[in-house]
Write an enzyme that holds these catalytic residues in place. Structure first.
Site, PDB file in Angstrom:
ATOM      1  N   LEU A 214     -16.101  -0.664  17.644  1.00 34.59           N
ATOM      2  CA  LEU A 214     -14.899  -1.476  17.529  1.00 34.59           C
ATOM      3  C   LEU A 214     -15.171  -2.809  16.837  1.00 34.59           C
ATOM      4  O   LEU A 214     -16.023  -3.581  17.287  1.00 34.59           O
ATOM      5  CB  LEU A 214     -14.312  -1.721  18.924  1.00 34.59           C
ATOM      6  CG  LEU A 214     -13.005  -2.516  18.976  1.00 34.59           C
ATOM      7  CD1 LEU A 214     -11.884  -1.757  18.259  1.00 34.59           C
ATOM      8  CD2 LEU A 214     -12.620  -2.807  20.422  1.00 34.59           C
ATOM      9  N   ASP A 215     -14.430  -3.049  15.745  1.00 32.13           N
ATOM     10  CA  ASP A 215     -14.499  -4.310  14.995  1.00 32.13           C
ATOM     11  C   ASP A 215     -15.901  -4.649  14.505  1.00 32.13           C
ATOM     12  O   ASP A 215     -16.245  -5.823  14.327  1.00 32.13           O
ATOM     13  CB  ASP A 215     -13.950  -5.473  15.831  1.00 32.13           C
ATOM     14  CG  ASP A 215     -12.470  -5.319  16.114  1.00 32.13           C
ATOM     15  OD1 ASP A 215     -11.741  -4.856  15.220  1.00 32.13           O
ATOM     16  OD2 ASP A 215     -12.039  -5.649  17.238  1.00 32.13           O
ATOM     17  N   GLU A 216     -16.723  -3.630  14.279  1.00 25.38           N
ATOM     18  CA  GLU A 216     -18.087  -3.850  13.809  1.00 25.38           C
ATOM     19  C   GLU A 216     -18.318  -3.251  12.426  1.00 25.38           C
ATOM     20  O   GLU A 216     -19.453  -3.208  11.952  1.00 25.38           O
ATOM     21  CB  GLU A 216     -19.094  -3.240  14.801  1.00 25.38           C
ATOM     22  CG  GLU A 216     -19.077  -3.871  16.181  1.00 25.38           C
ATOM     23  CD  GLU A 216     -19.592  -5.293  16.174  1.00 25.38           C
ATOM     24  OE1 GLU A 216     -20.411  -5.621  15.289  1.00 25.38           O
ATOM     25  OE2 GLU A 216     -19.172  -6.079  17.039  1.00 25.38           O
TER      26      GLU A 216
END
Length: 299
Positions: A241-243
């Site tokens: 997530l969001d990486e």
């Protein structure tokens, strides 16, 4: 490469534009090999960007824009030569793009409309070289504005928390219809299965408070901490997530005098601009992914 057998274009054939993206291990002869292939096809290079992480054992990236007469007819010949000399010969990955075929995009949205409307408006004005083939939302809040742009709208709610059922419907709608997806403040987390099964890039936008202010009310939390900068990050979506690899970022300075509402308004402005640039650059093949990083040949 020898320059014999050059393909002479007919005088009455229309000039078309192509892009050639190359990446892989850096080594001597890459630029000359690519240039000679295009020369033999009668192409004229109008733009060339390249970057090497290290000329000795590093990674090489190149984006070439060229004009050629009737690329559609020339493409099989070019692809054969690229496969032989760039792929097999130099061990590089390559991708040939006919710019006359605009990329098809699906936009996912929820209730917030600022990023969605920005993309719809820029596409209508010709500032985004894409075809928006559909907007998908888990709410109906944005339906009216989407239909005003004559774009198909699909309402796919998450009923009873059953995200798997919603994602199956998403895959049914998207299958074979899009080249990439944009999450324009779509407030649902995509599963790893969906990301793998959809088989096209997915671009997301989020405020740059993450991960410092996770969860609900990030601007309220930021106000309490006295933040001095707000911003946004556009990135490719991965299972982490969001990486994912970052495409573009933007920031704006704020002060203690700004209210939470003002922080939200200014944050929305940054989000719109950052996402629009990311979508434009991806659609123009200016972004080359390499592992969890990106090379961006911004204009």
């Amino acid at each position: 490469m020898p320059q014999t057998g050059q393909l002479a274009p007919a005088a009455d054939e229309k000039l078309t534009e192509g892009r050639l993206i190359v990446r892989g291990a850096d080594r001597p002869g890459v630029v000359s090999t690519v240039s000679n292939i295009l020369l033999e096809a009668g192409a004229n290079i109008v733009s060339l960007d390249q970057y090497s992480t290290d000329p000795s054992g590093g990674r090489f990236f190149q984006r070439t824009v060229f004009h050629v007469r009737d690329l559609d007819a020339m493409q099989p010949v070019l692809e054969e030569k690229l496969a032989t000399h760039v792929g097999a010969g130099l061990g590089l990955d390559w991708r040939l793009v006919d710019t006359s075929r605009r990329k098809r995009v699906a936009i996912f949205a929820s209730r917030a409309e600022h990023c969605l409307v920005e993309l719809l408006w820029r596409q209508r004005r010709g500032e985004l070289d894409v075809d928006i083939v559909m907007v998908v939302s888990n709410h109906r809040d944005v339906e009216e504005v989407v239909r005003a742009f004559d774009v198909p709208f699909h309402h796919v709610p998450v009923v009873g928390g059953d995200k798997a059922a919603a994602e199956r419907e998403h895959l049914r709608l998207l299958q074979g219809e899009v080249d990439f997806i944009v999450l324009a403040r779509y407030m649902q987390i995509l599963s790893g299965e969906f990301i793998r099964d959809v088989q096209v890039p997915v671009i997301n936008i989020h405020h740059s408070f993450l991960p410092a202010f996770v969860g609900a009310g990030p601007y309220q939390k930021a106000k309490l901490r006295g933040v001095k900068l707000i911003g946004a990050t556009a990135h490719y979506v991965t299972e982490d997530l969001d990486e994912g690899p970052i495409i573009e970022q933007g920031v704006e300075r704020v002060t203690h005098g700004d209210s939470v509402a003002e922080l939200q308004r200014r944050g929305a402005d940054v989000e719109r601009a950052v996402l629009a640039r990311a979508v434009a650059w991806h659609s123009e093949d200016r972004v080359i992914r390499d592992g969890n990083t990106t090379i961006v040949f911004a204009p």
